[in-house]
Design a protein around this motif. Structure first.
Motif, PDB file in Angstrom:
ATOM      1  N   ALA A 143       0.836  -1.211   0.000  1.00 22.71           N
ATOM      2  CA  ALA A 143       0.000   0.000   0.000  1.00 22.71           C
ATOM      3  C   ALA A 143       0.868   1.258   0.000  1.00 22.71           C
ATOM      4  O   ALA A 143       0.571   2.232  -0.702  1.00 22.71           O
ATOM      5  CB  ALA A 143      -0.929  -0.006   1.216  1.00 22.71           C
ATOM      6  N   ALA A 144       1.964   1.232   0.772  1.00 20.49           N
ATOM      7  CA  ALA A 144       2.884   2.374   0.772  1.00 20.49           C
ATOM      8  C   ALA A 144       3.550   2.540  -0.584  1.00 20.49           C
ATOM      9  O   ALA A 144       3.758   3.664  -1.055  1.00 20.49           O
ATOM     10  CB  ALA A 144       3.941   2.189   1.863  1.00 20.49           C
ATOM     11  N   ALA A 145       3.894   1.418  -1.235  1.00 18.87           N
ATOM     12  CA  ALA A 145       4.512   1.478  -2.560  1.00 18.87           C
ATOM     13  C   ALA A 145       3.581   2.132  -3.566  1.00 18.87           C
ATOM     14  O   ALA A 145       4.011   2.939  -4.403  1.00 18.87           O
ATOM     15  CB  ALA A 145       4.898   0.073  -3.016  1.00 18.87           C
ATOM     16  N   ARG A 146       2.305   1.795  -3.494  1.00 20.77           N
ATOM     17  CA  ARG A 146       1.339   2.364  -4.446  1.00 20.77           C
ATOM     18  C   ARG A 146       1.174   3.861  -4.271  1.00 20.77           C
ATOM     19  O   ARG A 146       0.796   4.564  -5.219  1.00 20.77           O
ATOM     20  CB  ARG A 146      -0.007   1.651  -4.281  1.00 20.77           C
ATOM     21  CG  ARG A 146       0.010   0.208  -4.776  1.00 20.77           C
ATOM     22  CD  ARG A 146      -1.241  -0.537  -4.383  1.00 20.77           C
ATOM     23  NE  ARG A 146      -1.252  -1.896  -4.932  1.00 20.77           N
ATOM     24  CZ  ARG A 146      -1.996  -2.891  -4.458  1.00 20.77           C
ATOM     25  NH1 ARG A 146      -2.804  -2.680  -3.410  1.00 20.77           N
ATOM     26  NH2 ARG A 146      -1.927  -4.087  -5.017  1.00 20.77           N
ATOM     27  N   ARG A 147       1.458   4.370  -3.078  1.00 19.67           N
ATOM     28  CA  ARG A 147       1.345   5.812  -2.821  1.00 19.67           C
ATOM     29  C   ARG A 147       2.633   6.572  -3.136  1.00 19.67           C
ATOM     30  O   ARG A 147       2.643   7.806  -3.091  1.00 19.67           O
ATOM     31  CB  ARG A 147       0.983   6.058  -1.351  1.00 19.67           C
ATOM     32  CG  ARG A 147      -0.387   5.532  -0.936  1.00 19.67           C
ATOM     33  CD  ARG A 147      -0.774   6.033   0.443  1.00 19.67           C
ATOM     34  NE  ARG A 147       0.137   5.581   1.478  1.00 19.67           N
ATOM     35  CZ  ARG A 147      -0.038   4.477   2.203  1.00 19.67           C
ATOM     36  NH1 ARG A 147      -1.086   3.693   1.982  1.00 19.67           N
ATOM     37  NH2 ARG A 147       0.821   4.144   3.144  1.00 19.67           N
ATOM     38  N   ARG A 148       3.684   5.857  -3.450  1.00 20.59           N
ATOM     39  CA  ARG A 148       4.987   6.495  -3.636  1.00 20.59           C
ATOM     40  C   ARG A 148       4.997   7.381  -4.886  1.00 20.59           C
ATOM     41  O   ARG A 148       4.577   6.945  -5.958  1.00 20.59           O
ATOM     42  CB  ARG A 148       6.077   5.429  -3.748  1.00 20.59           C
ATOM     43  CG  ARG A 148       7.468   5.991  -4.042  1.00 20.59           C
ATOM     44  CD  ARG A 148       8.517   4.919  -4.011  1.00 20.59           C
ATOM     45  NE  ARG A 148       8.643   4.388  -2.675  1.00 20.59           N
ATOM     46  CZ  ARG A 148       9.299   4.979  -1.674  1.00 20.59           C
ATOM     47  NH1 ARG A 148       9.902   6.141  -1.888  1.00 20.59           N
ATOM     48  NH2 ARG A 148       9.363   4.445  -0.487  1.00 20.59           N
ATOM     49  N   PRO A 149       5.509   8.605  -4.787  1.00 21.13           N
ATOM     50  CA  PRO A 149       5.659   9.445  -5.980  1.00 21.13           C
ATOM     51  C   PRO A 149       6.558   8.751  -7.002  1.00 21.13           C
ATOM     52  O   PRO A 149       7.606   8.200  -6.656  1.00 21.13           O
ATOM     53  CB  PRO A 149       6.314  10.721  -5.427  1.00 21.13           C
ATOM     54  CG  PRO A 149       5.912  10.762  -3.984  1.00 21.13           C
ATOM     55  CD  PRO A 149       5.871   9.326  -3.545  1.00 21.13           C
ATOM     56  N   GLY A 150       6.148   8.762  -8.243  1.00 24.40           N
ATOM     57  CA  GLY A 150       6.907   8.119  -9.307  1.00 24.40           C
ATOM     58  C   GLY A 150       6.495   6.698  -9.584  1.00 24.40           C
ATOM     59  O   GLY A 150       6.991   6.065 -10.522  1.00 24.40           O
TER      60      GLY A 150
END
Length: 262
Positions: A80-87
């Protein structure tokens, strides 16, 4: 609690703060070593699977190098954190284990396991399952890249209890094992203390890993339908050759399908 459940619990609990707590990790430089290996030993194809992608730092770094990236990780909170990461907008992230990946992941030119996720495979059968899964994810001339901690690193980092003073934050860690042996499980206790007003808050985690020697990696790879074609030492994120289990921090392995027609 099973080792895999402990690993999941550790990363689920720290996912929201993982990047903050690992801000000193130079992921871009580490990924650059993987890209160099992919360019040297791979087919030149740009479809890449980031297996054990965590919060997506490595996935975004690979994307910046021109790869079409898919990533997956054991922890739903990390994904979930990865999906929110810019880029990361053009990167597909999934949930799955190295030895039981999400279905349908095939046809990749590169499978990369960055920042030692395979150390959490605590026996050779789990390692064989993960390597077999990676083999099945590769194109015929694809390349698998993964790094593992050396026995020297485990002994230097966890052989004696250590406390790092970060001002309003203290981190303490030590290996529960009285001796750190080659090709054996290493259980490490981490405790994070952070100032909260007049008091302190504590976050504790156990990380259950295994040292896999180069000999073991090569033998298990053969049983998995892979052939290790190179092993490069890493000190920090700098490459060192030849790889040395005592002097270096990690070994970056390069493997290809053993049925590849040359």
């Amino acid at each position: 609690m099973a080792h895999v459940d402990e690993t999941l619990a550790a990363y689920e609990g720290i996912a929201a703060r993982y990047d903050e707590l690992n801000a000193r990790m130079d992921t871009s430089s580490l990924v650059a070593r993987f890209v160099e290996a992919a360019d040297r030993y791979g087919s030149g194809g740009r479809r890449l699977l980031d297996a054990g992608c965590g919060t997506g730092r490595s996935s975004v770094a690979f994307r910046k190098h021109g790869f079409e990236v898919t990533g997956y990780d054991l922890s739903p909170a990390m994904v979930a954190a990865a999906r929110r990461r810019p880029g990361a907008e053009e990167i597909r992230f999934l949930v799955g284990r190295l030895q039981e990946p999400p279905p349908g992941l095939t046809g990749f030119d590169v499978v990369a396991c960055v920042d030692v996720p395979m150390t959490y495979l605590t026996d050779t059968d789990q390692l064989r399952q993960a390597l077999t899964a990676a083999r099945d994810q590769l194109t015929e001339d694809g390349v698998l890249l993964f790094d593992l901690n050396t026995i020297g690193y485990y002994r230097r980092m966890f052989g004696v209890p250590t406390i790092a003073d970060r001002g309003d934050r203290y981190v303490a860690w030590f290996a529960e094992s009285p001796r750190i042996e080659a090709d054996a499980v290493v259980i490490t206790q981490f405790d994070l203390f952070e100032r909260n007003g007049a008091g302190w808050e504590r976050l504790s985690m156990r990380h259950v890993q295994r040292h896999h020697s180069e000999r073991t990696v090569r033998e298990v790879a053969e049983r998995s339908g892979l052939r290790v074609v190179a092993a490069h030492g890493l000190v920090g994120t700098s490459a060192r050759d030849p790889a040395d289990e005592d002097e270096h921090d990690r070994i970056l392995y390069v493997a290809r399908r053993s049925d590849l027609t040359v």
